[in-house]
Scaffold this motif. Sequence first.
Motif, PDB file in Angstrom:
ATOM      1  N   CYS A  10       0.840  -1.193   0.000  1.00  0.00           N
ATOM      2  CA  CYS A  10       0.000   0.000   0.000  1.00  0.00           C
ATOM      3  C   CYS A  10       0.878   1.247   0.000  1.00  0.00           C
ATOM      4  CB  CYS A  10      -0.901  -0.001   1.227  1.00  0.00           C
ATOM      5  SG  CYS A  10      -1.872   1.495   1.406  1.00  0.00           S
ATOM      6  N   CYS A  13      -0.177   3.253   3.686  1.00  0.00           N
ATOM      7  CA  CYS A  13       0.201   2.797   5.033  1.00  0.00           C
ATOM      8  C   CYS A  13       1.306   1.743   5.010  1.00  0.00           C
ATOM      9  CB  CYS A  13      -1.021   2.268   5.776  1.00  0.00           C
ATOM     10  SG  CYS A  13      -1.614   0.671   5.165  1.00  0.00           S
ATOM     11  N   CYS A  30      -6.542  -1.715   0.014  1.00  0.00           N
ATOM     12  CA  CYS A  30      -5.698  -2.120   1.136  1.00  0.00           C
ATOM     13  C   CYS A  30      -6.567  -2.668   2.271  1.00  0.00           C
ATOM     14  CB  CYS A  30      -4.893  -0.910   1.617  1.00  0.00           C
ATOM     15  SG  CYS A  30      -3.922  -1.240   3.092  1.00  0.00           S
ATOM     16  N   CYS A  33      -6.049   0.165   5.497  1.00  0.00           N
ATOM     17  CA  CYS A  33      -6.537   1.557   5.458  1.00  0.00           C
ATOM     18  C   CYS A  33      -7.610   1.775   4.382  1.00  0.00           C
ATOM     19  CB  CYS A  33      -5.378   2.525   5.263  1.00  0.00           C
ATOM     20  SG  CYS A  33      -4.642   2.474   3.625  1.00  0.00           S
TER      21      CYS A  33
END
Length: 149
Positions: A10, A13, A30, A33
């Motif tokens: 990702c 994050c 993701c 997040c």
Amino acid sequence: MDTDTYIIQCANCKTRNRIPKSRVKDGPICGKCRRKLPPPSVVQRPVMVTDRSFQEDVLSYPGVVLLDCWAAWCGPCHMLAPTIDQLAREFSGHVKVAKLNIDQNPMTAARYHVLSVPTLLFFKNGKVIHTLAGAYGKPEIERQLRAML
Ligand SMILES: [Zn+2]
């Protein structure tokens, strides 16, 4: 190792998401997040590495890198090239496949004592784990990659 999935990191994050290849077209998000993940296609082709980019592209890469050291005048290198392309696709998300032209990048070639081409260098976390000098077949290269994953 499961090559039917991609590992996609990702961009937001930094979580590494495991996405089935069949679901990549759906625009995966993701798991942590919920942001949209970048397409994995960027890692499906060999990365061209130079003396200048070697530190960042290979040594700083946290994982397995297959580096194909080749030269334009080398017949066996051209015969090996389609195999390297295939491996980049099949191991995408698991192995970073890279190519180094030894004539254009003599510093890196000298540093790893690449005396003949093709030479395959197998890196894990920036260190050479294994070397194959000569035009090896796909099964031998695959076997080594699987052993490192
Ligand atoms: Zn995320």
